[in-house]
Design a protein around this motif. Structure first.
Motif, mmCIF file in Angstrom:
data_model
loop_
_atom_site.group_PDB
_atom_site.id
_atom_site.type_symbol
_atom_site.label_atom_id
_atom_site.label_comp_id
_atom_site.label_asym_id
_atom_site.label_seq_id
_atom_site.Cartn_x
_atom_site.Cartn_y
_atom_site.Cartn_z
ATOM 1 N N ALA A 14 0.869 -1.174 0.000
ATOM 2 C CA ALA A 14 0.000 0.000 0.000
ATOM 3 C C ALA A 14 0.906 1.225 0.000
ATOM 4 C CB ALA A 14 -0.920 -0.012 1.215
ATOM 5 N N LYS A 15 1.282 1.685 -1.182
ATOM 6 C CA LYS A 15 2.329 2.696 -1.307
ATOM 7 C C LYS A 15 1.926 4.047 -0.733
ATOM 8 C CE LYS A 15 4.339 0.447 -5.386
ATOM 9 N NZ LYS A 15 4.687 0.596 -6.817
ATOM 10 N N LEU A 16 0.725 4.481 -1.023
ATOM 11 C CA LEU A 16 0.295 5.790 -0.525
ATOM 12 C C LEU A 16 0.202 5.800 0.999
ATOM 13 C CD1 LEU A 16 -2.512 6.621 -3.129
ATOM 14 C CD2 LEU A 16 -0.167 7.518 -3.058
ATOM 15 N N LEU A 17 -0.397 4.764 1.548
ATOM 16 C CA LEU A 17 -0.551 4.701 3.000
ATOM 17 C C LEU A 17 0.799 4.505 3.682
ATOM 18 C CD1 LEU A 17 -2.652 4.831 5.220
ATOM 19 C CD2 LEU A 17 -2.887 2.347 5.065
ATOM 20 N N SER A 18 1.674 3.733 3.067
ATOM 21 C CA SER A 18 3.010 3.530 3.634
ATOM 22 C C SER A 18 3.743 4.856 3.793
ATOM 23 C CB SER A 18 3.824 2.592 2.738
ATOM 24 O OG SER A 18 3.255 1.305 2.702
ATOM 25 N N LYS A 19 3.655 5.677 2.769
ATOM 26 C CA LYS A 19 4.328 6.981 2.817
ATOM 27 C C LYS A 19 3.728 7.848 3.901
ATOM 28 C CE LYS A 19 5.589 10.908 -0.124
ATOM 29 N NZ LYS A 19 5.497 11.488 -1.492
ATOM 30 N N ARG A 20 2.404 7.806 4.038
ATOM 31 C CA ARG A 20 1.726 8.646 5.028
ATOM 32 C C ARG A 20 2.032 8.211 6.456
ATOM 33 N NH1 ARG A 20 -3.971 8.224 3.867
ATOM 34 N NH2 ARG A 20 -4.623 7.683 5.972
ATOM 35 N N LEU A 21 2.124 6.897 6.684
ATOM 36 C CA LEU A 21 2.318 6.375 8.035
ATOM 37 C C LEU A 21 3.782 6.226 8.430
ATOM 38 C CD1 LEU A 21 -0.417 3.573 8.284
ATOM 39 C CD2 LEU A 21 -0.560 5.966 8.989
ATOM 40 N N GLY A 22 4.686 6.323 7.463
ATOM 41 C CA GLY A 22 6.095 6.143 7.787
ATOM 42 C C GLY A 22 6.472 4.710 8.098
ATOM 43 N N ASP A 25 -8.885 4.221 2.301
ATOM 44 C CA ASP A 25 -7.449 3.994 2.109
ATOM 45 C C ASP A 25 -7.203 2.842 1.138
ATOM 46 O OD1 ASP A 25 -6.531 6.003 3.873
ATOM 47 O OD2 ASP A 25 -6.862 4.702 5.592
ATOM 48 N N ILE A 26 -7.952 1.761 1.300
ATOM 49 C CA ILE A 26 -7.790 0.609 0.408
ATOM 50 C C ILE A 26 -8.144 0.992 -1.021
ATOM 51 C CG2 ILE A 26 -8.763 -1.659 -0.173
ATOM 52 C CD1 ILE A 26 -8.869 -2.213 2.851
ATOM 53 N N PHE A 27 -9.217 1.761 -1.181
ATOM 54 C CA PHE A 27 -9.591 2.209 -2.522
ATOM 55 C C PHE A 27 -8.491 3.083 -3.128
ATOM 56 C CE2 PHE A 27 -11.370 5.415 -5.339
ATOM 57 C CZ PHE A 27 -11.985 4.607 -6.293
ATOM 58 N N ASP A 28 -7.968 4.010 -2.342
ATOM 59 C CA ASP A 28 -6.941 4.914 -2.854
ATOM 60 C C ASP A 28 -5.708 4.161 -3.330
ATOM 61 O OD1 ASP A 28 -8.531 7.101 -2.343
ATOM 62 O OD2 ASP A 28 -7.551 7.628 -0.452
ATOM 63 N N ASP A 29 -5.341 3.078 -2.615
ATOM 64 C CA ASP A 29 -4.113 2.355 -2.956
ATOM 65 C C ASP A 29 -4.324 1.237 -3.973
ATOM 66 O OD1 ASP A 29 -1.388 2.831 -2.078
ATOM 67 O OD2 ASP A 29 -2.204 2.956 -0.059
ATOM 68 N N THR A 30 -5.526 0.656 -4.013
ATOM 69 C CA THR A 30 -5.727 -0.523 -4.874
ATOM 70 C C THR A 30 -6.861 -0.375 -5.870
ATOM 71 O OG1 THR A 30 -7.345 -1.644 -3.438
ATOM 72 C CG2 THR A 30 -5.017 -1.940 -2.899
#
Length: 509
Positions: A26-34, A266-271
């Protein structure tokens, strides 16, 4: 953990029908959460849920003679579809008892696999009791949705796949919990192979079956459970699943409905995939745990367990996702009733976007507006904004966590009612079935007048109703007793500030 479960998982027969689903970053969420966040995509199974694994493994381990007599299951969703598909593959007659409140999309899916769908009762418990009766009456074999070693082993193949697919053992795996079959299977395998990997269960705040059992040191029966995440709406953890969980689960995290909605987004945004509420539960827990622990630089896995969601429920998800992510705040703001006040309010907000604004004239002194404001800095920004507005002379009430305001009052802002006396505001949950409202009104009788009514359907098994009832003070205890006897969940919201500001009969008095 007994060696026997590892052997069961390694020998599980799931891949005749199930697929090895990908572990997706989950690239977008990974970046946001660190942190490096991975999604185990069980929504990509042929029945859009992990339940196929355990159901088929159980069916496969039955003898041909037993399968020939037919099988039966009680389910309102994903287990039903897993049993139906598995039975079709093995040429076995299957009967699925489902509550009458089950959405048509799930009933049609069961019948589409050739199983017989029997609609009985208004809840899983009623459907399950009826299925148990048919089991004895017709000589069928009952397939439990979670509390069975073969079902647990089938679900445990997910843990086996995660460890094979992930380059190194992850720091933690987050698992949604209902009856416990999934977390028991995953934890049994992962803890045997890599005991340092943390196994963290995730449950809704209104259905904490494992959390309550862990706290008590024994299985407990919850008085009631919320139905938004219907895939995990179970009142008691399984006996065998709890035995395993007590030995292998490191933590249990509870999350709100708004947090689940935010995780769906979040899942929709990433996948670009749509998760059902229970399917996004693990990711909501992962986000909560990261914030609570201040975790950084870890590799974390969340099991995306399913995608069987009714399309009309997405309306509710969209409304609540921004609140769950703290990207929107809801305020009741007092503004002087004079020209230029609204302009002053907008200037105080700065460049923040107003997502919602509801107002109707009440008196010549003060206006009370219901406003939604877009945020970029989360809860801290919300606190700072309240302070900023107050320093500008506006009175502010934060309603971002006010359930009645979010469900009902925001749609009802239109001024106070004149001449309505002794009004009590009651919030209800009604089962979504024909005649439910009529039965309620019949039980309520003609003694008290209904002065306000607002209904919201969110595509769930329960609809939400807000009702004003004119009840003299001396009769309030009688009303409470009657409502309790009727059996619907209810909350007295008469003192809710959202109601007092925007909809009460007597205004702010």
């Amino acid at each position: 953990m007994p060696q026997s479960y590892i052997e069961r998982i390694l020998r599980a027969r799931v891949y005749d029908v199930a697929t090895e689903t990908p572990l997706t970053p989950a690239k977008l969420l990974s970046k946001r959460l660190g942190n490096q966040v991975w999604l185990k995509r069980e929504d990509l199974q042929p029945v859009f849920s992990f339940k196929l694994r355990g159901a088929y493994n159980k069916l496969k381990h039955l003898s041909a003679e037993v399968r020939g007599r037919g099988v039966i299951a009680a389910s309102a969703g994903n287990h039903a579809q897993g049993v139906s598909m598995g039975a079709a593959r093995l040429g076995c007659d299957a009967t699925i008892v489902m509550p009458r409140t089950t959405p048509a999309i799930k009933v049609d899916a069961v019948r589409g696999w050739g199983a017989k769908a029997v609609l009985h009762g208004d809840s899983f418990d009623e459907a399950n009791a009826y299925a148990q009766g048919l089991t004895a009456e017709r000589g069928l074999t009952f397939l439990h949705p979670f509390d069975d070693p073969d079902v647990i082993a089938g679900q445990g193949t997910i843990g086996m796949e995660i460890l094979r697919q992930h380059p190194e053992p992850p720091a933690a795996i987050f698992v949604p919990v209902g009856g416990g079959g999934l977390i028991a299977g995953v934890a049994a395998y992962v803890k045997y192979v890599h005991p340092q990997v943390r196994i963290i269960g995730v449950e809704p705040e209104d259905a904490p079956t494992l959390h309550a059992a862990m706290a008590a040191g024994r299985r407990v029966v919850l008085d009631e459970v919320g139905l938004f995440a219907d895939g995990v709406a179970v009142r008691q953890i399984g006996k065998e699943t709890f035995r395993i969980a007590r030995q292998t689960v490191d933590d249990v995290v509870l999350v709100s409905t708004d947090a689940i909605c935010a995780a769906i987004k979040d899942i929709f945004d990433d996948t670009r995939g749509i998760a059902e509420p229970a399917g996004a539960l693990a990711l909501a827990g992962l986000k909560h745990w990261v914030a609570r622990e201040g975790a950084e630089g870890l590799s974390l896995v969340a099991i995306h367990s399913g995608a069987n969601v009714n399309f009309d429920r997405l309306r509710h998800v969209a409304e609540r996702a921004e609140l769950g992510e703290r990207r929107e705040a809801l305020f009741a703001v007092g503004i002087p009733e004079r020209p230029g006040s609204f302009l002053g309010f907008c200037k105080a907000l700065g460049k923040r976007q107003i997502t919602e604004f509801n107002y109707r004239y009440a008196d010549h002194q003060d206006a009370h507006v219901f406003a939604g404001v877009q945020l970029t800095g989360g809860a801290d920004e919300r606190t700072e904004l309240v302070q900023r507005l107050e320093t500008k002379g506006f009175s502010v009430l934060d309603m971002s966590d006010n359930e009645a305001a979010k469900l009902h009052v925001r749609y009802m802002v239109g001024g106070h009612a004149a001449g309505v006396e002794d009004e009590r505001l009651i919030r209800f949950e009604f089962p979504e079935r024909p005649g439910a409202l009529l039965n309620f009104l019949t039980g309520l009788g003609k003694r008290w007048n209904i002065s306000l009514f607002h209904y919201r359907n969110h595509g769930a098994a329960y609809g939400r109703v807000l009702m004003g009832i004119q009840v003299p003070d001396a009769q309030r205890a009688e009303l409470t007793d009657l409502l309790t006897q009727l059996g619907y969940r209810f909350w007295d919201e008469s003192d809710n500030p959202a109601y007092r500001l925007f909809a009460s009969a007597g205004g702010l008095t």
